[in-house]
Scaffold this motif. Sequence first.
Motif, short mmCIF file in Angstrom:
data_model
loop_
_atom_site.label_atom_id
_atom_site.label_comp_id
_atom_site.label_asym_id
_atom_site.label_seq_id
_atom_site.Cartn_x
_atom_site.Cartn_y
_atom_site.Cartn_z
N SER A 94 0.85 -1.19 0.00
CA SER A 94 0.00 0.00 0.00
C SER A 94 0.89 1.24 0.00
CB SER A 94 -0.90 0.02 1.24
OG SER A 94 -1.59 1.25 1.34
N GLU A 95 0.46 2.26 -0.73
CA GLU A 95 1.22 3.51 -0.73
C GLU A 95 0.85 4.41 0.45
OE1 GLU A 95 -1.28 6.59 -3.58
OE2 GLU A 95 0.32 5.41 -4.47
N GLU A 96 -0.10 3.97 1.28
CA GLU A 96 -0.46 4.74 2.47
C GLU A 96 0.73 4.84 3.41
OE1 GLU A 96 -3.86 4.71 6.04
OE2 GLU A 96 -3.98 3.29 4.37
N ASN A 97 0.84 5.98 4.14
CA ASN A 97 1.94 6.19 5.09
C ASN A 97 3.30 6.02 4.43
OD1 ASN A 97 -0.26 4.41 7.13
ND2 ASN A 97 0.21 6.55 7.54
N HIS A 98 3.43 6.54 3.21
CA HIS A 98 4.70 6.52 2.47
C HIS A 98 5.14 5.12 2.06
CE1 HIS A 98 5.01 10.75 3.55
NE2 HIS A 98 4.91 10.43 4.83
N GLY A 99 4.23 4.19 2.10
CA GLY A 99 4.52 2.85 1.61
C GLY A 99 4.60 1.81 2.71
N VAL A 100 3.77 0.77 2.60
CA VAL A 100 3.73 -0.30 3.60
C VAL A 100 3.65 -1.64 2.87
CG1 VAL A 100 2.45 -1.29 5.53
CG2 VAL A 100 2.49 1.20 5.23
N ASP A 101 4.53 -2.56 3.23
CA ASP A 101 4.41 -3.92 2.71
C ASP A 101 3.27 -4.63 3.43
OD1 ASP A 101 6.55 -3.69 0.93
OD2 ASP A 101 8.01 -4.29 2.45
N THR A 111 -3.75 2.23 -3.72
CA THR A 111 -3.44 3.56 -4.22
C THR A 111 -4.40 4.59 -3.64
OG1 THR A 111 -2.71 2.56 -6.30
CG2 THR A 111 -3.12 4.93 -6.33
N PHE A 112 -3.90 5.79 -3.39
CA PHE A 112 -4.69 6.88 -2.82
C PHE A 112 -5.57 7.51 -3.89
CE2 PHE A 112 -4.64 11.47 -1.23
CZ PHE A 112 -5.65 11.26 -0.31
N PHE A 113 -6.85 7.69 -3.58
CA PHE A 113 -7.77 8.33 -4.51
C PHE A 113 -7.39 9.79 -4.78
CE2 PHE A 113 -11.49 5.36 -3.60
CZ PHE A 113 -11.60 4.94 -4.91
N GLY A 114 -6.91 10.48 -3.76
CA GLY A 114 -6.77 11.92 -3.83
C GLY A 114 -5.74 12.43 -4.82
N GLU A 115 -4.84 11.56 -5.26
CA GLU A 115 -3.85 11.97 -6.26
C GLU A 115 -4.34 11.68 -7.68
OE1 GLU A 115 -1.20 13.64 -5.50
OE2 GLU A 115 -1.66 13.47 -3.36
N GLN A 116 -5.54 11.14 -7.77
CA GLN A 116 -6.06 10.75 -9.08
C GLN A 116 -7.18 11.68 -9.51
OE1 GLN A 116 -6.38 6.49 -9.81
NE2 GLN A 116 -5.84 6.12 -7.68
N PHE A 117 -7.45 11.65 -10.80
CA PHE A 117 -8.50 12.46 -11.38
C PHE A 117 -9.53 11.55 -12.05
CE2 PHE A 117 -4.91 15.22 -11.02
CZ PHE A 117 -5.44 16.48 -10.75
N TYR A 158 -8.48 4.87 -0.13
CA TYR A 158 -7.52 4.12 -0.94
C TYR A 158 -8.25 3.02 -1.68
CZ TYR A 158 -3.82 6.47 1.66
OH TYR A 158 -2.98 7.43 2.20
N CYS A 159 -7.73 2.64 -2.84
CA CYS A 159 -8.36 1.58 -3.62
C CYS A 159 -7.30 0.62 -4.15
CB CYS A 159 -9.19 2.16 -4.76
SG CYS A 159 -8.23 3.05 -6.00
N VAL A 160 -7.75 -0.58 -4.49
CA VAL A 160 -6.86 -1.62 -5.00
C VAL A 160 -6.72 -1.48 -6.51
CG1 VAL A 160 -6.62 -4.10 -5.35
CG2 VAL A 160 -7.34 -3.22 -3.12
#
Length: 213
Positions: A94-101, A111-117, A158-160
């Motif tokens: 996950s890219e949450e918290n700067h990346g987590v395995d 992936t975070f929704f907020g960086e997407q359009f 966040y979404c897969v």
Amino acid sequence: MSEVVAVIDYGMGNLHSAGKALEKVADGQKIIITGDPAQVRAADRVVFPGVGAIRDCIAVLKDTGLDQAIRDVAAAGKPLLGICVGMQAMMARSEENHGVDCLGIFDGQVTFFGEQFSDTGVRLKVPHMGWNQVQQCMAHPMWAGIDNHTRFYFVHSYCVTGLPDDAVAGRCDYGLSFAAAAVQGNVFAVQFHPEKSADAGLALLENFLRWQP
């Protein structure tokens, strides 16, 4: 002897609502809420609901040994259901918290929704909250009696992404298309909250209690 269905409680948030919903549709199964890895491994079916931040979730799972217990259930062929953050935690990273395995049961990313359009160029509002339609991407016992494009209740930021097509059991459109349900053998996972999704959610949980992968 009746089946035992373990709902994993790793001490974050109120996860008992999933247990209560399962009790409504259980047909002789014993529903237990537990944070004991041994009880999780011993159960006939396991539900992994999730809330909160993924880094905290994974840290608690590792500290308690529940991470390996979940992998063991998946490897043993027992029915395993992930819900919301439980679905996300089953992915590779996950890219949450700067990346987590994460647990790596699925080869997907979060992936975070907020960086997407959206397709119209409008930045997506986060969290994605409320009722939205789920398109069923395959015939599957978990969808039995549930119409295609039925609405389920979502709350997530966040979404897969990145799942192979044959692992995507359902999609949702929130300005862009994302995986709302994933499947891999005996493992099924949903981004929405079936325990908050009225009759359709109860139907999905009932299907899980009957599912023989």
